[in-house]
Design a protein around this motif. Structure first.
Motif, PDB file in Angstrom:
ATOM      1  N   ARG A  27       0.827  -1.201   0.000  1.00  0.00           N
ATOM      2  CA  ARG A  27       0.000   0.000   0.000  1.00  0.00           C
ATOM      3  C   ARG A  27       0.860   1.249   0.000  1.00  0.00           C
ATOM      4  N   ASP A  28       1.850   1.288   0.888  1.00  0.00           N
ATOM      5  CA  ASP A  28       2.706   2.474   0.979  1.00  0.00           C
ATOM      6  C   ASP A  28       3.460   2.719  -0.329  1.00  0.00           C
ATOM      7  N   ALA A  29       3.983   1.655  -0.935  1.00  0.00           N
ATOM      8  CA  ALA A  29       4.706   1.804  -2.203  1.00  0.00           C
ATOM      9  C   ALA A  29       3.769   2.316  -3.297  1.00  0.00           C
ATOM     10  N   PHE A  30       2.554   1.811  -3.325  1.00  0.00           N
ATOM     11  CA  PHE A  30       1.567   2.237  -4.337  1.00  0.00           C
ATOM     12  C   PHE A  30       1.197   3.698  -4.145  1.00  0.00           C
ATOM     13  N   VAL A  31       0.893   4.087  -2.932  1.00  0.00           N
ATOM     14  CA  VAL A  31       0.505   5.475  -2.653  1.00  0.00           C
ATOM     15  C   VAL A  31       1.665   6.414  -2.967  1.00  0.00           C
ATOM     16  N   LYS A  32       2.894   6.014  -2.596  1.00  0.00           N
ATOM     17  CA  LYS A  32       4.073   6.848  -2.850  1.00  0.00           C
ATOM     18  C   LYS A  32       4.282   7.037  -4.355  1.00  0.00           C
ATOM     19  N   ALA A  36       4.082  10.485  -6.632  1.00  0.00           N
ATOM     20  CA  ALA A  36       5.168  10.892  -7.522  1.00  0.00           C
ATOM     21  C   ALA A  36       4.663  11.134  -8.948  1.00  0.00           C
ATOM     22  N   LEU A  37       3.612  10.412  -9.355  1.00  0.00           N
ATOM     23  CA  LEU A  37       3.042  10.572 -10.697  1.00  0.00           C
ATOM     24  C   LEU A  37       1.887  11.577 -10.725  1.00  0.00           C
ATOM     25  N   ASP A  38       1.702  12.287  -9.623  1.00  0.00           N
ATOM     26  CA  ASP A  38       0.682  13.328  -9.491  1.00  0.00           C
ATOM     27  C   ASP A  38      -0.731  12.785  -9.761  1.00  0.00           C
ATOM     28  N   THR A  39      -1.020  11.674  -9.146  1.00  0.00           N
ATOM     29  CA  THR A  39      -2.357  11.090  -9.225  1.00  0.00           C
ATOM     30  C   THR A  39      -2.704  10.549  -7.849  1.00  0.00           C
ATOM     31  N   ARG A  47      -9.503   3.501 -12.317  1.00  0.00           N
ATOM     32  CA  ARG A  47      -9.100   3.348 -13.718  1.00  0.00           C
ATOM     33  C   ARG A  47      -8.814   1.878 -14.029  1.00  0.00           C
ATOM     34  N   PHE A  48      -8.088   1.232 -13.115  1.00  0.00           N
ATOM     35  CA  PHE A  48      -7.799  -0.188 -13.294  1.00  0.00           C
ATOM     36  C   PHE A  48      -9.089  -1.002 -13.399  1.00  0.00           C
ATOM     37  N   MET A  49     -10.041  -0.711 -12.519  1.00  0.00           N
ATOM     38  CA  MET A  49     -11.293  -1.462 -12.522  1.00  0.00           C
ATOM     39  C   MET A  49     -12.071  -1.261 -13.823  1.00  0.00           C
ATOM     40  N   ARG A  50     -12.158  -0.009 -14.304  1.00  0.00           N
ATOM     41  CA  ARG A  50     -12.863   0.252 -15.565  1.00  0.00           C
ATOM     42  C   ARG A  50     -12.201  -0.486 -16.722  1.00  0.00           C
TER      43      ARG A  50
END
Length: 104
Positions: A27-32, A36-39, A47-50
């Motif tokens: 979770r922490d790596a994903f959020v970080k 960093a990618l401004d999202t 987006r992944f689910m759609r």
């Protein structure tokens, strides 16, 4: 007056939640990375689910749809009732020969 951004956000407010349990490090790596990618993490999960649903949803089978779809009923052909007056032929007048006086 014009619309405010807060009015638009209220209309688009999400109405459901999906709670998942994941490893804290993942979770922490994903959020970080999302930061960093401004999202946001939520935006990327949505987006992944759609994308995943679009790629994996069953495709409609045109043959099955054609078989399942009822055929439109043909309109009954107009039945023309014969007109009794039209069928009767008018009586023809018998031609009478006129008596012609002999030429003198």
């Amino acid at each position: 007056m014009g619309k405010h951004k807060s009015d638009d956000k209220k209309k688009k407010k999400k109405s459901s939640q999906l709670v998942i349990r994941i490893d804290a490090g993942e979770r922490d790596a994903f959020v970080k990375l999302c930061d960093a990618l401004d999202t946001s993490a939520a935006r990327e999960i949505r987006r992944f689910m759609r994308d995943w649903v679009a790629a994996n949803a069953p495709k409609p089978d045109p043959v099955a749809e054609a078989v399942a779809a009822p055929e439109p009923e043909a309109e009954p052909e107009a039945v023309v009732q014969p007109d009794p007056a039209a069928e009767e032929k008018p009586a023809t007048k018998a031609r009478r020969k006129r008596a012609v006086a002999p030429a003198a």
